[in-house]
Design a protein around this motif. Structure first.
Motif, PDB file in Angstrom:
ATOM      1  N   CYS A 427       0.532  -1.143   0.047  1.00 44.32           N
ATOM      2  CA  CYS A 427       0.175  -0.195   0.212  1.00 44.32           C
ATOM      3  C   CYS A 427       0.957   0.926   0.189  1.00 44.32           C
ATOM      4  O   CYS A 427       1.115   2.049  -1.056  1.00 44.32           O
ATOM      5  N   CYS A 428       0.955   1.533   1.481  1.00 41.91           N
ATOM      6  CA  CYS A 428       2.144   2.708   1.301  1.00 41.91           C
ATOM      7  C   CYS A 428       3.731   2.329   1.241  1.00 41.91           C
ATOM      8  O   CYS A 428       3.554   1.246   1.678  1.00 41.91           O
ATOM      9  N   SER A 429       4.188   3.085   1.199  1.00 41.43           N
ATOM     10  CA  SER A 429       5.934   2.995   0.621  1.00 41.43           C
ATOM     11  C   SER A 429       6.312   2.892   1.313  1.00 41.43           C
ATOM     12  O   SER A 429       6.821   4.508   1.936  1.00 41.43           O
ATOM     13  N   HIS A 430       7.460   2.266   2.926  1.00 40.92           N
ATOM     14  CA  HIS A 430       8.364   2.217   3.607  1.00 40.92           C
ATOM     15  C   HIS A 430       9.672   1.634   2.676  1.00 40.92           C
ATOM     16  O   HIS A 430       9.297   0.498   2.306  1.00 40.92           O
ATOM     17  N   ASN A 431      10.610   2.013   3.772  1.00 43.69           N
ATOM     18  CA  ASN A 431      12.002   1.314   3.321  1.00 43.69           C
ATOM     19  C   ASN A 431      11.934   0.494   4.872  1.00 43.69           C
ATOM     20  O   ASN A 431      11.197   0.517   5.810  1.00 43.69           O
ATOM     21  N   LEU A 432      12.980  -0.177   4.780  1.00 47.36           N
ATOM     22  CA  LEU A 432      13.406  -1.289   5.301  1.00 47.36           C
ATOM     23  C   LEU A 432      13.735  -0.517   7.194  1.00 47.36           C
ATOM     24  O   LEU A 432      13.505  -1.218   8.214  1.00 47.36           O
ATOM     25  N   THR A 433      13.952   0.973   7.471  1.00 49.72           N
ATOM     26  CA  THR A 433      14.047   1.579   7.968  1.00 49.72           C
ATOM     27  C   THR A 433      12.885   1.622   8.898  1.00 49.72           C
ATOM     28  O   THR A 433      12.557   2.359  10.429  1.00 49.72           O
ATOM     29  N   GLY A 434      11.384   1.352   7.983  1.00 48.40           N
ATOM     30  CA  GLY A 434      10.518   2.293   8.458  1.00 48.40           C
ATOM     31  C   GLY A 434      10.104   3.445   8.282  1.00 48.40           C
ATOM     32  O   GLY A 434       8.710   4.168   8.417  1.00 48.40           O
ATOM     33  N   ASP A 435      10.937   4.069   7.452  1.00 47.29           N
ATOM     34  CA  ASP A 435      10.313   5.566   6.800  1.00 47.29           C
ATOM     35  C   ASP A 435       9.719   5.673   5.537  1.00 47.29           C
ATOM     36  O   ASP A 435       9.874   4.174   4.697  1.00 47.29           O
ATOM     37  N   LYS A 436       8.994   6.734   5.993  1.00 47.39           N
ATOM     38  CA  LYS A 436       8.409   6.626   3.901  1.00 47.39           C
ATOM     39  C   LYS A 436       9.209   7.008   3.222  1.00 47.39           C
ATOM     40  O   LYS A 436      10.900   8.003   3.470  1.00 47.39           O
ATOM     41  N   PHE A 437       9.314   6.397   1.784  1.00 48.69           N
ATOM     42  CA  PHE A 437      10.280   6.934   0.792  1.00 48.69           C
ATOM     43  C   PHE A 437       9.363   6.547  -0.874  1.00 48.69           C
ATOM     44  O   PHE A 437       8.681   5.480  -0.471  1.00 48.69           O
ATOM     45  N   ARG A 438      10.042   7.169  -1.360  1.00 51.77           N
ATOM     46  CA  ARG A 438       9.773   7.201  -3.112  1.00 51.77           C
ATOM     47  C   ARG A 438      11.269   5.940  -3.176  1.00 51.77           C
ATOM     48  O   ARG A 438      11.884   5.751  -3.533  1.00 51.77           O
ATOM     49  N   ALA A 439      10.054   4.674  -3.709  1.00 49.79           N
ATOM     50  CA  ALA A 439      11.077   3.529  -4.629  1.00 49.79           C
ATOM     51  C   ALA A 439      11.154   3.556  -5.715  1.00 49.79           C
ATOM     52  O   ALA A 439      10.801   4.314  -6.198  1.00 49.79           O
ATOM     53  N   PRO A 440      12.638   3.348  -6.248  1.00 46.67           N
ATOM     54  CA  PRO A 440      13.325   3.464  -7.511  1.00 46.67           C
ATOM     55  C   PRO A 440      12.483   3.173  -8.641  1.00 46.67           C
ATOM     56  O   PRO A 440      11.972   1.462  -8.508  1.00 46.67           O
ATOM     57  N   PRO A 441      12.366   3.505  -9.747  1.00 46.77           N
ATOM     58  CA  PRO A 441      11.630   3.133 -10.842  1.00 46.77           C
ATOM     59  C   PRO A 441      11.825   1.391 -11.700  1.00 46.77           C
ATOM     60  O   PRO A 441      12.990   1.679 -11.134  1.00 46.77           O
ATOM     61  N   PRO A 442      10.760   0.659 -11.446  1.00 51.19           N
ATOM     62  CA  PRO A 442      11.326  -0.795 -12.076  1.00 51.19           C
ATOM     63  C   PRO A 442      12.053  -0.431 -13.365  1.00 51.19           C
ATOM     64  O   PRO A 442      13.021   0.273 -14.273  1.00 51.19           O
ATOM     65  N   GLN A 443      13.239  -1.205 -12.618  1.00 49.74           N
ATOM     66  CA  GLN A 443      14.608  -1.634 -13.920  1.00 49.74           C
ATOM     67  C   GLN A 443      13.603  -2.344 -15.285  1.00 49.74           C
ATOM     68  O   GLN A 443      14.493  -1.498 -16.560  1.00 49.74           O
ATOM     69  N   ASP A 444      13.025  -3.203 -15.664  1.00 50.71           N
ATOM     70  CA  ASP A 444      12.289  -3.564 -16.648  1.00 50.71           C
ATOM     71  C   ASP A 444      11.434  -1.699 -17.512  1.00 50.71           C
ATOM     72  O   ASP A 444      10.470  -1.055 -16.695  1.00 50.71           O
ATOM     73  N   LYS A 445      11.740  -1.169 -18.018  1.00 49.71           N
ATOM     74  CA  LYS A 445      11.416  -0.215 -19.402  1.00 49.71           C
ATOM     75  C   LYS A 445       9.899  -0.672 -19.640  1.00 49.71           C
ATOM     76  O   LYS A 445       9.583   0.667 -19.851  1.00 49.71           O
ATOM     77  N   THR A 446       9.022  -1.773 -19.972  1.00 50.25           N
ATOM     78  CA  THR A 446       8.110  -1.655 -20.309  1.00 50.25           C
ATOM     79  C   THR A 446       7.204  -1.747 -19.167  1.00 50.25           C
ATOM     80  O   THR A 446       6.154  -1.545 -19.481  1.00 50.25           O
ATOM     81  N   LYS A 447       7.271  -1.569 -18.225  1.00 50.55           N
ATOM     82  CA  LYS A 447       6.816  -1.780 -16.587  1.00 50.55           C
ATOM     83  C   LYS A 447       6.382   0.068 -16.116  1.00 50.55           C
ATOM     84  O   LYS A 447       7.028   0.872 -16.384  1.00 50.55           O
ATOM     85  N   ALA A 448       5.366   0.132 -15.739  1.00 48.80           N
ATOM     86  CA  ALA A 448       4.743   1.786 -15.292  1.00 48.80           C
ATOM     87  C   ALA A 448       5.785   1.824 -13.843  1.00 48.80           C
ATOM     88  O   ALA A 448       6.685   1.560 -13.492  1.00 48.80           O
ATOM     89  N   LYS A 449       5.760   3.337 -14.164  1.00 50.84           N
ATOM     90  CA  LYS A 449       6.673   4.035 -13.285  1.00 50.84           C
ATOM     91  C   LYS A 449       6.150   4.540 -12.089  1.00 50.84           C
ATOM     92  O   LYS A 449       6.447   5.695 -12.064  1.00 50.84           O
ATOM     93  N   SER A 450       4.577   4.859 -11.972  1.00 48.58           N
ATOM     94  CA  SER A 450       3.958   5.306 -10.721  1.00 48.58           C
ATOM     95  C   SER A 450       5.037   4.846  -9.492  1.00 48.58           C
ATOM     96  O   SER A 450       5.500   3.996  -9.283  1.00 48.58           O
ATOM     97  N   THR A 451       4.127   5.124  -8.592  1.00 45.54           N
ATOM     98  CA  THR A 451       4.618   4.992  -7.095  1.00 45.54           C
ATOM     99  C   THR A 451       3.985   3.569  -6.717  1.00 45.54           C
ATOM    100  O   THR A 451       5.222   3.296  -5.830  1.00 45.54           O
ATOM    101  N   TYR A 452       3.392   3.955  -7.035  1.00 51.33           N
ATOM    102  CA  TYR A 452       3.126   2.626  -6.496  1.00 51.33           C
ATOM    103  C   TYR A 452       3.624   1.784  -7.282  1.00 51.33           C
ATOM    104  O   TYR A 452       3.955   0.231  -6.531  1.00 51.33           O
ATOM    105  N   ALA A 453       3.569   1.446  -8.414  1.00 51.96           N
ATOM    106  CA  ALA A 453       4.343   0.489  -9.793  1.00 51.96           C
ATOM    107  C   ALA A 453       5.664  -0.009  -9.201  1.00 51.96           C
ATOM    108  O   ALA A 453       5.881  -0.284  -9.225  1.00 51.96           O
TER     109      ALA A 453
END
Length: 527
Positions: A427-453
């Motif tokens: 659901c909401c993006s957090h890293n392994l420390t529990g902090d909110k963060f923006r996950a890096p975009p997918p390395q696969d260029k065919t995938k969507a680049k939204s925050t959730y994707a």
């Protein structure tokens, strides 16, 4: 091409003739730029997925499917107890006949309805070849996004729906009060075409009725949208029912909804909207029950128990335990709902199905800085015994991580260390420390680049690095956060040392202890 169909005056001459001398009334017509192959493919998809036309419907079960291929009859799953309604159209060849059963979302309000679906074509004048009926029988129109090309384009293709109903009054609400519905596609050699919608009316239900007019407009609009989408190269991005078949999921969901929904909505104790959360968790419970029926056959296997980490309002735990599955859940703060949802938890430390606990994974080291920060904020005492869980579960325990926020990226790690299968619904993006963060975009260029994707891709890569084969299911629940990632098969074993390196690879745990300590003083995180 904007959808602006021509409304045909009532009393306009019919576009085709019924051998039974019934009059099919044309209502709307619209130009199209897609050929008969796409029309057939899209119509077959709509036959098998009537929910695309009506939100009152779940799906269609195909009871009978008979295609004629070069003079032979090829029956696919036909039942001797099912008989289609005979339809003959003058000057057209019957290519394929199906009988489908329309399954409503609420069978207490509406009953299922059987309906004959018949596909006809005409022969071109110049060479006499039919549209490729071989392609129809062998899979064209089975729901794929690209149909097989015809051997020779046909001037006209007609798809007729005939409900198995003795009268207009016996038709369910979701079906228009007509004896038949027809979609006609006409095509010429210049690559131009027309689609039109036709009704076979009941004498007592005139087609001047506004609801029938709206229904006709909508049905033509849907085939126009899907046909032009295919012609323009649209490729479906989301595929449902890859893990659990649609009919099994929907039947289980309907059963749970009829059993629990009204009571749960009426007794809702949270400030959130029950119409969303109740039906969302009913859907997740339906998926899990069907999944577990596959994984743990009752005849041969004992269910190993489940744990719902970050269980929020506790409703999912309640539903699963009520359905006979042993398990428990925990969250950082108790919710108001727990008083009514809490039952005995056979696998929980205290014997309760819902517990207030913080997750501090056993592999997380408390650095000097973490300890100093926690002491400075007077937070150390909050992490007393009985409040903290180390994330180690009995091997085989099924881990549920449903919108667990800070615990989402930890889910496949904990599962690998404890040798437990899992699902996670990010659901909401957090890293392994529990902090909110923006996950890096997918390395696969065919995938969507939204925050959730990006989040879904990131936690999927963590799971794969932990040695999991990740299966993806787009759940049929009322949430945009409906991606379910399932780990039940190991691709390789990952030593503890490699888990430590993996945690470092994905950002490490610096500050995690302090963040976990803060959770006990914060309010509910929502669910």
């Amino acid at each position: 091409m904007k959808f602006q169909p021509q409304e045909l005056p009532l009393g306009s001459p019919p576009f085709f003739e019924d051998e039974a001398n019934r009059t099919w009334v044309p209502l709307y017509s619209h130009a199209c730029s897609f050929g008969p192959d796409i029309f057939v493919d899209k119509m077959m998809n709509l036959i098998k997925n009537p929910n695309l036309n009506s939100s009152w419907l779940f799906r269609a079960d195909i009871l009978y499917d008979e295609a004629k291929t070069k003079g032979n009859t090829n029956s696919i799953g036909s039942s001797s107890s099912v008989r289609p309604i005979a339809v003959d159209i003058r000057g057209m060849t019957l290519e394929r006949t199906l009988v489908r059963r329309l399954i409503p979302r609420n069978e207490r309000r509406d009953k299922p309805l059987e309906q004959t679906c018949a596909l006809f074509t005409t022969k071109p004048a110049q060479d006499g070849h039919d549209i490729s009926s071989t392609a129809l029988a062998s899979g064209s129109g089975s729901g794929s996004e690209s149909g097989s090309r015809s051997e020779s384009p046909s001037p006209s293709t007609l798809v007729i729906y005939m409900p198995h109903s003795t009268s207009a009054d016996s038709l369910p609400f979701y079906h228009p009060k007509v004896q038949g519905i027809a979609h006609l596609h006409q095509w010429d050699e210049a690559g131009k075409g027309t689609i039109s919608i036709h009704f076979l009316p009941y004498p007592e239900h005139p087609l001047s009725d506004a609801r029938l007019q709206r229904t006709a407009y909508h049905l033509l609009e849907i085939i126009d949208k899907h046909g032009h989408g295919a012609a323009e190269g649209y490729v479906k991005r989301v595929n449902h029912d890859l893990v659990i078949p649609q009919d099994r999921f929907q039947n289980r969901y309907a059963l749970l909804k009829s059993k629990y929904a009204r009571q749960l909505v009426d007794s809702w104790a949270e400030k959130t909207d029950p119409s969303k959360h109740v039906f969302e968790d009913l859907g997740i419970a339906a998926f899990l029950i069907e999944l577990w029926n596959d994984m743990y056959p009752k005849e041969t296997t004992t269910f190993p128990g489940f744990v719902d980490i970050g269980c929020g309002n506790g409703l999912l735990v309640y539903l699963l335990t009520q359905e006979g599955y042993a398990g428990w859940g925990f969250d950082a703060r108790e919710r108001k709902s727990w008083a009514q949802y809490r039952t005995g938890g056979q696998a929980s430390p205290s014997g309760s199905s819902l517990e207030e606990r913080l997750l501090l994974p056993a592999m997380v080291s408390r650095s000097g800085q973490d300890q100093a920060n926690a002491d400075a904020n007077n937070e150390s005492s909050d992490l007393s015994d009985g409040v903290v869980h180390d994330g180690v579960f009995p091997p085989g325990t099924f881990i549920i991580s449903n919108h667990a926020d800070e615990l989402t990226p930890w889910t496949p790690i904990l599962a690998a260390c404890s040798r437990c299968p899992f699902i996670m619904i990010p659901c909401c993006s957090h890293n392994l420390t529990g902090d909110k963060f923006r996950a890096p975009p997918p390395q696969d260029k065919t995938k969507a680049k939204s925050t959730y994707a990006s989040l879904v891709d990131w936690v999927s890569r963590i799971a794969e690095d932990c040695g999991w084969k990740v299966e993806t299911e787009m759940l049929r629940i009322p949430s945009t956060r409906n991606t379910c990632l399932l780990g039940r098969t190991r691709t390789r074993e990952v030593p503890e040392a490699d888990i430590v390196a993996l945690i470092a690879k994905y950002g490490g745990t610096g500050g995690y202890y302090e963040n976990v300590a803060k959770l006990i003083k914060s309010g509910p995180r929502g669910h």
